[in-house]
Design an enzyme around this catalytic site. Structure first.
Site, PDB file in Angstrom:
ATOM      1  CG  ASP A  84      -1.994  -0.985   1.276  1.00  0.00           C
ATOM      2  OD1 ASP A  84      -3.103  -0.646   0.860  1.00  0.00           O
ATOM      3  OD2 ASP A  84      -1.742  -2.112   1.724  1.00  0.00           O
ATOM      4  CB  THR A  87      -5.353  -4.036   2.163  1.00  0.00           C
ATOM      5  OG1 THR A  87      -5.105  -2.913   1.307  1.00  0.00           O
ATOM      6  CG2 THR A  87      -4.133  -4.273   3.035  1.00  0.00           C
ATOM      7  CG  HIS A 133     -14.876  -4.553   5.418  1.00  0.00           C
ATOM      8  ND1 HIS A 133     -14.167  -4.070   6.491  1.00  0.00           N
ATOM      9  CD2 HIS A 133     -13.981  -4.700   4.407  1.00  0.00           C
ATOM     10  CE1 HIS A 133     -12.901  -3.925   6.144  1.00  0.00           C
ATOM     11  NE2 HIS A 133     -12.761  -4.304   4.896  1.00  0.00           N
TER      12      HIS A 133
END
Length: 272
Positions: free
Chosen positions: A51, A86, A162
Site C-alpha cells: 500500500d 488489502t 466487512h
C-alpha cells in the site's frame, strides 16, 4: 473543450502506465515475503508495505507529470487506491487485489484505470501476470471481454471481510440464486462486467470514494450503473466526504430490479 479533452487523455495514458508500475510493486512485495502489515482502524482494516510503496509511486508520478490538476479553472480530482483488497492480499487471495486510479471532473467520475496485478496467477508458473482495464465516459472501456450473467439469474457479489446484519439482510432481500463474497470494490465491478455477478450489493458504510471512482467509470462506460443504496449518484469533488456512508449498489443490467428490492428499513439506517 479540445484542450480539456487533450489533458484528460494525457492523464488517462499516464494513469494506465502508473497503475501497471504499481501492480509490479504489489507483486514484488509478495515475492520478497515481508508484507509489513499494520492495522489502521481495526483488525479488518489493514495497510501493507505494498500500500505504502504503491501510493508513493502513484502520487509522486502524478505530481511530477501534472503539478496542477486543474482544467480551465474547474477542478479535476484524481482518486487513488494503491491496493484495493488489502485484507485479501494479506491472506493470499491475490485475484481479489486491484490498483485503482479514478479521475473526476466537476464532481463526476469520468475516467478510470483498474490494474489487476495477479490476473492469470492460477494459470501456472509460466503465465504472464497482470492486466489493466481502463475506460472513459463517452469513449468506452477496454482491456476485458464484456459478458453478462445468463438471463433470469440473480448472482450477488458482496463484501467478504466487512459484513454486518445490514449487508446480509439486504443481500437476502435480493432473493439471490448465489452469493459471492469477495474482497475489493474493483474486483466486484470486474465480476459484473465479466458475467460472474449480476449486482454488487454493499448496504453499509465502509468503502470510500477512491474505492468506487475508477470502477464506476468502467461500469458506466459499458452501460451499467453504480449509486448508493438510496439510488443517489456519488459525487467526487475535492471537498466531498470520503466515506460512501450510504453504501453501494451497482449492476451491469436491470438496476431498477435490484434497487426496488432494497428494504426501507435498510435505507432508513443508512444516511447519505
Amino acid at each position: 473543450m479540445a484542450s480539456s479533452n487533450t489533458v484528460l487523455m494525457r492523464l488517462v495514458a499516464s494513469a494506465y502506465s502508473i497503475a501497471q508500475k504499481a501492480g509490479m510493486i504489489v507483486r514484488r512485495v509478495i515475492a520478497e515475503g515481508d508484507l509489513g502489515i499494520v492495522e489502521k482502524t481495526c483488525a479488518t482494516d489493514l495497510q501493507t508495505k505494498a500500500d505504502r510503496l504503491a501510493q508513493m509511486s502513484i502520487c509522486s508520478s502524478l505530481a511530477r507529470k501534472f503539478p496542477k490538476l486543474t482544467i480551465i479553472g474547474e477542478e479535476l480530482v484524481v482518486w487513488v487506491d494503491p491496493l484495493d483488497g488489502t485484507k485479501e492480499y494479506t491472506e493470499g487471495l491475490l485475484d481479489n487485489v486491484t490498483v485503482l486510479i479514478g479521475i473526476a471532473y466537476e464532481g463526476k467520475a469520468i475516467a478510470g484505470v483498474i490494474n489487476q496485478p495477479y490476473y492469470n496467477y492460477e494459470a501456472g508458473p509460466d503465465a504472464v501476470l497482470g492486466r489493466t482495464i481502463w475506460g472513459v465516459l463517452g469513449l468506452g472501456a477496454f482491456g476485458f471481454q464484456l459478458k453478462e450473467v445468463p438471463a433470469g439469474k440473480h448472482i450477488i457479489t458482496t463484501t467478504r471481510s466487512h459484513s454486518n446484519k445490514l449487508v446480509t439482510d439486504c443481500v437476502a432481500a435480493m432473493n439471490p440464486d448465489a452469493v459471492l463474497r469477495v474482497g475489493g470494490a474493483g474486483n466486484k465491478i470486474i465480476q459484473l462486467i465479466e458475467g460472474k455477478a449480476s449486482a454488487y450489493v454493499f448496504a453499509s458504510p465502509g468503502c470510500k470514494k477512491w474505492d468506487t471512482c475508477a470502477p464506476e467509470v468502467i461500469l458506466h462506460a459499458v452501460g451499467g450503473k453504480l449509486t448508493d443504496i438510496h439510488g443517489n449518484v456519488l459525487q467526487y469533488h475535492k471537498d466531498v466526504k470520503h466515506m460512501n456512508s450510504a453504501g453501494v449498489l451497482a449492476t451491469l443490467r436491470n438496476y431498477d430490479y435490484y434497487a426496488s428490492r432494497v428494504p426501507e428499513s435498510i435505507k432508513n439506517a443508512l444516511v447519505p
